[in-house]
Design a protein around this motif. Structure first.
Motif, PDB file in Angstrom:
ATOM      1  N   PRO A 296      36.965 -72.834  32.727  1.00  0.00           N
ATOM      2  CA  PRO A 296      36.859 -72.401  31.270  1.00  0.00           C
ATOM      3  C   PRO A 296      35.417 -71.953  30.824  1.00  0.00           C
ATOM      4  N   LEU A 297      35.671 -70.855  30.071  1.00  0.00           N
ATOM      5  CA  LEU A 297      34.435 -70.361  29.487  1.00  0.00           C
ATOM      6  C   LEU A 297      34.097 -71.211  28.054  1.00  0.00           C
ATOM      7  N   GLN A 298      32.919 -71.095  27.765  1.00  0.00           N
ATOM      8  CA  GLN A 298      32.570 -71.509  26.336  1.00  0.00           C
ATOM      9  C   GLN A 298      32.975 -70.826  25.442  1.00  0.00           C
ATOM     10  N   ASN A 299      33.225 -71.356  24.170  1.00  0.00           N
ATOM     11  CA  ASN A 299      33.900 -70.366  22.960  1.00  0.00           C
ATOM     12  C   ASN A 299      33.110 -69.268  23.069  1.00  0.00           C
ATOM     13  N   LEU A 300      33.739 -68.044  22.871  1.00  0.00           N
ATOM     14  CA  LEU A 300      33.262 -66.900  22.630  1.00  0.00           C
ATOM     15  C   LEU A 300      32.239 -66.766  21.271  1.00  0.00           C
ATOM     16  N   SER A 301      30.780 -66.371  21.393  1.00  0.00           N
ATOM     17  CA  SER A 301      30.238 -66.135  20.388  1.00  0.00           C
ATOM     18  C   SER A 301      29.798 -64.498  20.310  1.00  0.00           C
ATOM     19  N   THR A 302      29.482 -64.140  18.838  1.00  0.00           N
ATOM     20  CA  THR A 302      29.333 -62.676  18.756  1.00  0.00           C
ATOM     21  C   THR A 302      27.671 -62.583  18.390  1.00  0.00           C
ATOM     22  N   TYR A 303      27.178 -61.620  18.856  1.00  0.00           N
ATOM     23  CA  TYR A 303      25.862 -61.354  18.419  1.00  0.00           C
ATOM     24  C   TYR A 303      25.410 -60.116  18.150  1.00  0.00           C
ATOM     25  N   THR A 304      24.068 -59.611  17.674  1.00  0.00           N
ATOM     26  CA  THR A 304      23.967 -58.343  17.194  1.00  0.00           C
ATOM     27  C   THR A 304      22.339 -57.930  17.570  1.00  0.00           C
ATOM     28  N   VAL A 305      22.616 -56.818  18.300  1.00  0.00           N
ATOM     29  CA  VAL A 305      21.447 -56.626  19.005  1.00  0.00           C
ATOM     30  C   VAL A 305      20.064 -56.541  18.270  1.00  0.00           C
TER      31      VAL A 305
END
Ligand SMILES: Nc1ncnc2c1ncn2[C@@H]1O[C@H](COP(=O)(O)OP(=O)(O)OP(=O)(O)O)[C@@H](O)[C@H]1O
Length: 900
Positions: A296-305
């Motif tokens: 299992p991967l960790q929950n997806l998280s979104t980032y901004t460069v």
């Protein structure tokens, strides 16, 4: 002439043996991968894959009968027990491998043995310990493109990290790819020719050194690559995927199902369709390659460069953050100087941080607060490092548990690490900084899990899971009972030699064992006539006879049966235990990340104390004030006290009101420093040290200086030296101009620009003219904070023309026939480079040196520029006329307008 070797596409499939037909069908399903097909004790490759692995792994290329009309087909194989070692080599070279295993024993199979692909090992999906670098992440990236925009998702399946973002240009994407340095990049592309993509990139990337499997197959028509793809860095390993799983609908559905959520809102990417598509495509690839080994991967998280300090590839390279420019080694890089971590997890975190410094003052402060406490409190730091040193790589152990590949030793390592959590919490009990407070509570369930593992598994279990000796006594009553039964027989066996010696009176009688015959009683030839009647002869050797007795046979059969039952039961108990551990992956990963961060911060503190660093003060302004700064790497490589510290004061504060004299530029706080000085005096070191100090501060580290007041930086740009870019066929000067153009097109007031020589790669006049106008543009149009190191001393004139430019020089002491490098940066401009002196030190022949001196004197007397400069004087800040407080005209100034 030898006949050309058969390939899968040429061969008449109908004429192949059933097994070879199955092999080709399997190969059809995995066209990008090398198919390793289990045959007895070997994994075999056939046709073009055989040729490839025989060459890449230096294995003998043999052949196997492929069918009556076909004759022999190429074959090469590796012993099954050496799979990991060979697979690691192939993956390292960028190949993917489909492992086709036997799903039933050949003895029981009716007809063709059933075989299936159980796993596809690709560079981005490895989890095996031996195939992964311990101190860096192994990222798998997926990208999708729409016009200029890109979606990017990346995961490290060995640690569970899973992140996504959207990027606004191909340039941004390229920079992000170069930061991540992924092991594998997935590109969605529907094309009938599945080999075109690899051919394209590998052809760009040293084709003769990296022959691809495709290159061995017969020539295929090249595919038309979408133009956006052609701009991607060719140094990476790309895998072509079908577009379907990257469609928004499929990708979204897959994400929702994988994470069992109803909406993607919680992941922050609900409104980012390209990010969703990339993430979904990545997940599909994992399920296609990992089969039932999925972790299992960790929950997806979104980032901004743009939430981070931007460092382009050039800058990371020039500042030598993770490796040196000269020989690409860790030794001599910033990472080398700062990485005193004690765990692999901490080392990976520190590396990630250095490549992605922060822009959020609060977040930087949290890290720096922790470094401050750890630097102040020596016993806290010492104890924490001591206990961290005993903790294994929990992140990667978790992934192996999740994938079902963890063995008993892995679980023991996990148990020992979980057992240390209590020690960690005790060490940080009185700590008050953010990263340490989080470690004060040990999750109870993890503590219990650790205890359970310790109480269940033996202390030193074997690697293999099917050979028993895994589970402690007292854990399972059935197991204890079976062991008890087997013990009686084993005790009997242990006594047998003694008993039989007594019974027969043959003192040399021995009990032996071999794989083929099992247990036997051995009597020397001379005494064999004394063998009792119930002895059955089993084997005759030159000097001895070997016997068995009915009871020995019976006991042996019973022992074998019990052992089989025991091994099976132990295996089942182990799998049950591992499944139980897998339920705790999420909290274990969370604690692993907290430990990794604490380790990285301990490392910063350790270096800070050892080398006497200070805590930088960071604010939302443009100031870069560094008192007695040092280069963190050069300082460590010189004997203590040898590095000469230097100060800098850059960037006057901006004001909305241009009349505001308080915020007017002055030479005390210039935006641009023109830095001159002889060769070898220390200009480049000074320039880099300013960049590194700013970067370290935004990572949360202390910095090598007495005082550092630093404004938040949005980007650091560097241009340092240049070499021909053979890969893109660009000349030294073209590379230099490209990099300069990039800086001038992107730098802002809040950026830091470090230029080490511009215009060296062309004629002196062209170069000087370009250098001047670049410096002028930086100071007048961009007002970025910049240091411009140059041997064009003519640039010192700028300071007398522009109020926000100052001259500094690195000083030397001139003796009669020698110069001493003082490495001190002081106000003023140098007027000599002492290049000939450096040439002498480097060992140029004396004739060349004296001729050069003669020519220099001549040029100095007669050159128009030199004469002009002498006439015009060489202003330094001290000598320069008082500067106008008004800002200069934005029109371009020209040195050629001046009287030279
Ligand atoms: N502040 C310092 N203290 C001690 N040694 C230094 C310092 N700065 C530089 N050096 C030493 O001097 C050497 C040359 O420094 P550097 O490469 O910065 O010179 P440079 O002025 O940029 O030379 P060039 O103009 O030839 O490129 C470094 O390798 C280092 O060993």
């Amino acid at each position: 002439m030898t006949a050309p070797l058969l390939t899968t596409t040429q061969v008449n499939r109908a004429a192949l043996t059933p097994m070879m037909q199955h092999y080709i069908e399997t190969k059809d399903q995995y066209p990008h991968a090398l198919v390793l097909y289990r045959l007895g004790d070997f994994y075999e490759a056939f046709f073009e894959d055989a040729q490839l692995i025989s060459r890449e792994l230096e294995l003998v290329l043999t052949g196997r009968e492929g069918g009556k009309e076909i004759g022999r087909i190429p074959m090469a194989g590796i012993p099954h027990h050496a799979l990991d070692r060979y697979a690691a080599q192939l993956v390292e070279k960028g190949f993917s491998i489909a492992i086709c295993d036997q799903m039933e024993s050949a003895a029981v199979a009716q007809g063709l043995v059933r075989r299936e692909v159980t796993r596809v090992i690709t560079p981005g999906t490895v989890i095996e310990e031996g195939m992964l670098p311990a101190k860096r992440n192994n990222f798998l990236v997926a990208v999708v493109n729409a016009a200029e925009n890109w979606g990017l998702a990346y995961a490290d399946i060995s640690t569970g990290e899973f992140q996504t973002t959207q990027l606004r240009s191909t340039e941004q994407l390229v920079q992000e790819l170069l930061r991540l340095q992924p092991a594998e990049v997935l590109l969605p592309m529907d094309s009938p020719n599945l080999h075109g993509l690899k051919e394209f990139f590998k052809a760009k990337n040293q084709p003769e050194h990296h022959p691809t499997q495709d290159a061995i197959a017969e020539k295929r028509e090249p595919i038309e690559l979408p133009s956006a793809y052609t701009k991607l860095p060719d140094s990476l390993c790309y895998t072509q995927r079908s577009q379907t799983p990257f469609s928004l609908a499929e990708a979204k559905q897959r994400l929702l199902e994988t994470f069992r959520v109803r909406s993607l809102e919680g992941f922050g990417c609900n409104a980012l369709p390209l990010a969703i598509r990339a993430s979904g495509g990545l997940l599909e690839y994992l399920s296609a390659t990992q089969k039932n080994l999925q972790t299992p991967l960790q929950n997806l998280s979104t980032y901004t460069v743009s939430d981070y300090l931007l460092l382009d590839h050039q800058t990371r390279r020039n500042l030598e953050i993770t490796q040196t420019v000269r020989d690409s080694t860790l030794y001599g890089s910033l990472l080398w100087a700062l990485d005193k971590t004690t765990t692999a997890m901490g080392s990976r975190a520190l590396r990630r941080w250095l490549l992605q410094p922060l822009k959020n003052i609060q977040a930087i402060g949290d890290r720096a607060d922790t470094v401050a406490e750890l630097s102040r409190n020596h016993s806290l730091r010492k104890s924490l490092r001591h206990v961290l040193n005993q903790i294994y790589d929990i992140e990667r152990l978790c992934s192996r548990v999740g994938a079902g590949t963890a063995n008993a030793r892995d679980l023991i390592a996990l148990a020992q690490s979980l057992g240390k959590l209590r020690d960690v919490s005790e060490v940080v009990l009185d700590a008050c900084s953010p990263y340490l407070i989080g470690l004060q509570q040990v999750p109870l369930d993890l503590e219990q899990l650790g205890d359970r593992l310790v109480n269940t598994l033996v202390e030193q279990p074997p690697i293999y899971l099917t050979e028993g000796d895994l589970i402690r006594a007292g854990v399972n009553s059935q197991l204890d009972e079976l062991r008890q039964q087997a013990k009686a027989d084993l005790d009997w066996l242990a006594n047998l030699e003694k008993l039989e010696r007594e019974r027969t009176g043959i003192s040399t009688l021995k009990l032996g064992y071999n794989k083929a015959f099992g247990y036997y009683i051995s009597i020397s030839k001379g005494k064999s006539d004394q063998a009792p009647k119930d002895y059955k002869r089993k084997q005759t050797l030159t000097n001895e006879e070997r016997y068995v007795t009915p009871e020995l046979e019976e006991r042996e059969a019973r022992i074998a049966k019990a052992k089989e039952a025991l091994n099976l039961l132990e295996y089942e108990l182990f799998i049950e235990l591992r499944t139980e551990v897998a339920k705790h992956i999420e909290p274990m990963r969370a604690i692993a990340q907290a430990l990794a961060a604490a380790d990285a911060l301990c490392s910063f503190a350790e270096v800070a104390v050892t080398y006497n660093y200070c805590r930088p003060v960071i604010a939302e302004n443009r100031s870069i004030q560094i008192k007695n700064g040092r280069h963190p790497v050069v300082e460590q490589s010189l004997p203590a006290g040898f590095f000469v510290p230097n100060s800098v004061n850059l960037g006057y504060p901006l004001s909305a009101n241009p009349e505001d004299t308080e915020s007017s530029p002055d030479s005390e706080h210039p935006d641009l420093i023109v830095l001159t000085g002889p060769n070898m005096s220390g200009k480049s070191i000074f320039l880099r040290q300013v960049g590194l100090i700013q970067l370290m501060a935004q990572v949360g580290s202390f910095v090598p200086a007495d005082v550092a007041n630093l404004g938040l930086c949005d980007r650091i740009f560097t241009r340092v030296g240049a070499v021909d870019d053979l890969a893109t066929g660009q000349s030294t000067f073209m590379v230099e101009m490209n990099e300069t153009a990039n800086i001038l097109n992107h730098a802002k007031e809040t950026s830091l620009v470090l230029l080490d020589e511009i215009g060296r790669g062309t004629s002196t006049f062209d170069g000087m003219a370009i250098a001047w106008s670049v410096a002028e543009y930086l100071a007048t149009a961009l007002k970025a904070r910049a240091i411009f190191a140059t041997h064009y001393h003519e640039l010192n004139e700028l300071a007398s023309l522009l109020p926000n430019v100052a001259n500094f020089q690195v000083t030397v002491k001139e003796l009669e026939d020698e110069i001493i490098f003082l490495h001190q940066v002081q106000p003023g401009g140098a007027d000599r480079s002492y290049g000939i002196e450096v040439g002498r030190l480097a060992g140029l022949p004396p004739t060349v040196i004296s001729r050069a001196k003669q020519l220099l004197a001549y040029i100095d007397r007669n050159s128009r520029i030199a004469t002009g400069l002498r006439n015009a004087g060489n202003p330094s800040p001290e000598k320069a006329p008082a500067k106008s407080k008004t800002k200069p005209d934005k029109a371009q100034l020209s040195i050629f307008d001046r009287d030279i």
